[in-house]
Each structure stands twice: as structure tokens, then as C-alpha cells.
Design a protein around this motif. Structure first.
Motif, PDB file in Angstrom:
ATOM      1  N   LEU A  43       0.857  -1.218   0.184  1.00 53.75           N
ATOM      2  CA  LEU A  43       0.229   0.071  -0.025  1.00 53.75           C
ATOM      3  C   LEU A  43       0.712   1.201  -0.154  1.00 53.75           C
ATOM      4  N   GLN A  44       1.823   1.468   0.836  1.00 52.76           N
ATOM      5  CA  GLN A  44       2.797   2.461   0.918  1.00 52.76           C
ATOM      6  C   GLN A  44       3.606   2.536  -0.375  1.00 52.76           C
ATOM      7  N   ALA A  45       4.227   1.625  -0.747  1.00 58.42           N
ATOM      8  CA  ALA A  45       5.046   1.513  -2.025  1.00 58.42           C
ATOM      9  C   ALA A  45       4.487   1.989  -3.353  1.00 58.42           C
ATOM     10  N   ASP A  46       3.045   1.348  -3.390  1.00 60.28           N
ATOM     11  CA  ASP A  46       2.369   1.280  -4.756  1.00 60.28           C
ATOM     12  C   ASP A  46       1.107   1.364  -4.691  1.00 60.28           C
ATOM     13  N   LEU A  47       0.351   2.297  -4.581  1.00 60.75           N
ATOM     14  CA  LEU A  47      -1.124   2.093  -4.395  1.00 60.75           C
ATOM     15  C   LEU A  47      -1.652   1.620  -5.700  1.00 60.75           C
ATOM     16  N   GLY A  48      -1.243   1.833  -6.817  1.00 59.33           N
ATOM     17  CA  GLY A  48      -1.792   1.011  -8.092  1.00 59.33           C
ATOM     18  C   GLY A  48      -1.511  -0.513  -7.871  1.00 59.33           C
ATOM     19  N   ALA A  49      -0.575  -1.052  -7.316  1.00 58.34           N
ATOM     20  CA  ALA A  49      -0.198  -2.389  -6.905  1.00 58.34           C
ATOM     21  C   ALA A  49      -1.183  -2.950  -5.980  1.00 58.34           C
ATOM     22  N   TYR A  50      -1.234  -1.970  -4.949  1.00 56.28           N
ATOM     23  CA  TYR A  50      -2.307  -2.505  -3.805  1.00 56.28           C
ATOM     24  C   TYR A  50      -3.630  -2.760  -4.432  1.00 56.28           C
ATOM     25  N   LEU A  51      -4.176  -1.719  -5.178  1.00 58.58           N
ATOM     26  CA  LEU A  51      -5.486  -1.873  -5.860  1.00 58.58           C
ATOM     27  C   LEU A  51      -5.587  -3.152  -6.787  1.00 58.58           C
ATOM     28  N   LYS A  52      -4.458  -3.483  -7.424  1.00 57.52           N
ATOM     29  CA  LYS A  52      -4.529  -4.865  -7.993  1.00 57.52           C
ATOM     30  C   LYS A  52      -4.788  -6.187  -6.999  1.00 57.52           C
ATOM     31  N   PHE A  53      -3.942  -5.774  -5.963  1.00 56.55           N
ATOM     32  CA  PHE A  53      -3.944  -6.680  -4.862  1.00 56.55           C
ATOM     33  C   PHE A  53      -5.555  -6.842  -4.431  1.00 56.55           C
ATOM     34  N   MET A  54      -5.999  -5.849  -4.297  1.00 56.87           N
ATOM     35  CA  MET A  54      -7.504  -5.808  -3.875  1.00 56.87           C
ATOM     36  C   MET A  54      -8.471  -6.567  -4.883  1.00 56.87           C
ATOM     37  N   GLY A  55      -8.016  -6.064  -6.066  1.00 60.81           N
ATOM     38  CA  GLY A  55      -8.848  -6.877  -6.936  1.00 60.81           C
ATOM     39  C   GLY A  55      -8.795  -8.424  -7.159  1.00 60.81           C
ATOM     40  N   ILE A  70      -3.773 -23.792   1.042  1.00 62.15           N
ATOM     41  CA  ILE A  70      -2.655 -22.830   1.797  1.00 62.15           C
ATOM     42  C   ILE A  70      -1.767 -23.657   2.537  1.00 62.15           C
ATOM     43  N   ILE A  71      -2.064 -24.813   3.110  1.00 65.72           N
ATOM     44  CA  ILE A  71      -1.170 -25.652   3.599  1.00 65.72           C
ATOM     45  C   ILE A  71      -0.065 -26.117   2.427  1.00 65.72           C
ATOM     46  N   TRP A  72      -0.440 -26.127   1.329  1.00 70.27           N
ATOM     47  CA  TRP A  72       0.512 -26.649   0.403  1.00 70.27           C
ATOM     48  C   TRP A  72       1.651 -25.717   0.314  1.00 70.27           C
ATOM     49  N   ASP A  73       1.461 -24.549   0.501  1.00 69.62           N
ATOM     50  CA  ASP A  73       2.663 -23.490   0.484  1.00 69.62           C
ATOM     51  C   ASP A  73       3.070 -22.922   1.872  1.00 69.62           C
ATOM     52  N   ASP A  74       2.070 -23.006   2.613  1.00 74.34           N
ATOM     53  CA  ASP A  74       2.367 -22.161   4.252  1.00 74.34           C
ATOM     54  C   ASP A  74       1.937 -23.326   5.332  1.00 74.34           C
ATOM     55  N   CYS A  75       2.766 -23.218   6.243  1.00 71.15           N
ATOM     56  CA  CYS A  75       2.305 -24.155   7.551  1.00 71.15           C
ATOM     57  C   CYS A  75       2.441 -22.946   8.589  1.00 71.15           C
ATOM     58  N   GLY A  76       1.914 -22.034   8.533  1.00 67.95           N
ATOM     59  CA  GLY A  76       2.161 -20.806   9.480  1.00 67.95           C
ATOM     60  C   GLY A  76       0.957 -20.068   9.712  1.00 67.95           C
ATOM     61  N   PRO A  77       1.218 -18.526   9.829  1.00 66.30           N
ATOM     62  CA  PRO A  77       0.383 -17.379   9.802  1.00 66.30           C
ATOM     63  C   PRO A  77      -0.756 -17.402   8.896  1.00 66.30           C
ATOM     64  N   CYS A  78      -0.294 -17.880   7.585  1.00 60.56           N
ATOM     65  CA  CYS A  78      -1.621 -17.700   6.566  1.00 60.56           C
ATOM     66  C   CYS A  78      -2.678 -18.987   6.761  1.00 60.56           C
ATOM     67  N   THR A  79      -2.015 -20.186   7.080  1.00 60.83           N
ATOM     68  CA  THR A  79      -2.853 -21.201   7.315  1.00 60.83           C
ATOM     69  C   THR A  79      -3.588 -20.788   8.734  1.00 60.83           C
ATOM     70  N   PRO A 108       0.783 -16.937   0.490  1.00 59.01           N
ATOM     71  CA  PRO A 108       2.129 -17.249   1.081  1.00 59.01           C
ATOM     72  C   PRO A 108       3.340 -16.826   0.157  1.00 59.01           C
ATOM     73  N   ALA A 109       3.006 -17.062  -1.209  1.00 57.48           N
ATOM     74  CA  ALA A 109       4.008 -16.845  -2.223  1.00 57.48           C
ATOM     75  C   ALA A 109       4.366 -15.482  -2.247  1.00 57.48           C
ATOM     76  N   LEU A 110       3.357 -14.554  -1.991  1.00 52.97           N
ATOM     77  CA  LEU A 110       3.641 -13.063  -2.133  1.00 52.97           C
ATOM     78  C   LEU A 110       4.298 -12.641  -0.613  1.00 52.97           C
ATOM     79  N   LYS A 111       3.824 -13.312   0.619  1.00 56.18           N
ATOM     80  CA  LYS A 111       4.573 -13.044   1.576  1.00 56.18           C
ATOM     81  C   LYS A 111       5.942 -13.368   1.533  1.00 56.18           C
ATOM     82  N   TYR A 112       6.188 -14.674   1.274  1.00 53.23           N
ATOM     83  CA  TYR A 112       7.717 -15.023   1.028  1.00 53.23           C
ATOM     84  C   TYR A 112       8.657 -14.227   0.151  1.00 53.23           C
ATOM     85  N   ALA A 113       7.868 -13.929  -0.985  1.00 53.38           N
ATOM     86  CA  ALA A 113       8.506 -12.985  -1.853  1.00 53.38           C
ATOM     87  C   ALA A 113       9.078 -11.650  -1.495  1.00 53.38           C
ATOM     88  N   LEU A 114       7.950 -10.963  -0.528  1.00 54.64           N
ATOM     89  CA  LEU A 114       8.478  -9.742  -0.009  1.00 54.64           C
ATOM     90  C   LEU A 114       9.181  -9.887   1.380  1.00 54.64           C
TER      91      LEU A 114
END
Length: 190
Positions: free
Chosen positions: A28-40, A64-73, A152-158
Motif C-alpha cells: 500500500l505504501q510503496a505502490d497504490l496501483g499495485a495495492y489496488l490490483k491486490f484488492m482486485g 494454503i497448507i500446500w505452500d504455508d504451515c504458519g500464519p496464513c494457514t 504465502p507466495a507473495l509474503k515469502y517474496a516480500l
């Protein structure tokens, strides 16, 4: 102003689910356009087309378990409980304990894992899902499988990925079962 409103929404989510929303705040802070796409994207993730909560959350949790076994799950489990899904069903989905699930929910659990493993066993299960909930139900399950892997993919990427942790389902604490398609799964399809 719009950033303020979105951040307030994120803080409400953080408080409601005890969930770390910093990766979303960073977008949200870095790129409002990217955040709006995330909201979409969120609208795709929320799609259900009238599919009952149990099969929808079975697909979401297994994906979600396939890619994460923590907070997202944990977040998706909390949302399933909030949707009034019986905690015993949620635990069985996490544990992939097919014998403790209603047959149609076991099919969704198996189908989700087969799809993610690119297993041909998904074909027979797909037919059963369409027979129960129609093509719209299949699309809803497909969206759940696809969309819930993005978080989880996005969280790990960031840089916000977390190590595996135990998942709380009311008073129970479990380690998610992350195995792919087993011989028992194949036998249960029939």
C-alpha cells in the motif's frame, strides 16, 4: 486519503484475526496501483458462487497448507471457524483425516491435493464435485485452490514468510499434514 482508509481496513483485519498485515501495508505504501490490483485479486479469492462453506474452506485450507504451515494457514483456519464450520471438521481437513470427514468434504480435500500435485486422480473427483455442486461449484473450488496459494507466495517474496508453526483450532494445536497424494487417497476416490 485512500491510503489511510485502506490502512485502517488492514488494521481492523490485524486486530480481528491477530494477523500480521505488514506485507500488505508495505504494498500500500510503496505502490497504490499495485495495492489496488491486490484488492482486485481479493475478489477472486472471496468468490464462492453459493458453494457451502465446508467444501469452500476445505479447498482453501488444503491449498494454503500446500505452500504455508504458519500464519496464513492460521488465518484461514480462523476464518473457517468464524464461518461456523465445526472444529472437528477443520481439524480433519488440516490433518487430512479423510475418515473423519463427510464424504463430499473428503472428496474436496483429495481433489485439492490431487490438483496441486498435478495428479490424474483429480479427474474422477472433478466429476463428483460437478455432480454435487455444478460447474459453478467447481469454479469456486478452482478459484480457492489457485487464489489461496498466492498469499504465502507473495509474503515469502516480500520477505514476510514465516517458519512452520502449530495451528490452533480452538483448544487443539496441530501440525498441518502437507503430504501429496497418498495410496489411501487413491483408494478413497472410488
Amino acid at each position: 486519503m485512500i491510503r489511510y482508509a485502506f490502512n485502517k481496513m488492514l488494521l481492523t483485519m490485524k486486530k480481528r484475526y491477530n494477523y500480521d498485515v505488514r506485507y500488505q501495508q508495505d504494498i500500500l505504501q510503496a505502490d497504490l496501483g499495485a495495492y489496488l490490483k491486490f484488492m482486485g485479486f481479493q475478489t477472486m479469492a472471496a468468490h464462492s458462487a453459493g458453494l457451502p462453506a465446508e467444501p469452500l474452506y476445505a479447498a482453501r485450507i488444503r491449498a494454503i497448507i500446500w505452500d504455508d504451515c504458519g500464519p496464513c494457514t492460521q488465518l484461514v483456519v480462523d476464518m473457517a471457524l468464524e464461518a461456523k464450520i465445526d472444529a472437528r471438521i477443520v481439524r480433519a481437513i488440516i490433518d487430512k483425516d479423510l475418515h473423519k470427514l463427510p464424504e463430499e468434504i473428503a472428496w474436496v480435500v483429495q481433489f485439492t491435493d490431487c490438483v496441486l500435485a498435478h495428479s490424474p486422480e483429480a479427474d474422477d473427483l472433478r466429476e463428483k464435485i460437478v455432480a454435487l455442486w455444478g460447474t459453478q461449484g467447481l469454479i469456486s473450488i478452482g478459484y480457492a485452490i489457485s487464489a489461496y496459494r498466492v498469499y504465502p507466495a507473495l509474503k515469502y517474496a516480500l520477505g514476510y514468510g514465516k517458519a512452520c508453526s502449530r495451528i490452533q483450532v480452538n483448544e487443539s494445536s496441530l501440525v498441518p499434514t502437507r503430504n501429496a497424494v497418498s495410496a489411501e487417497d487413491t483408494a478413497r476416490v472410488g
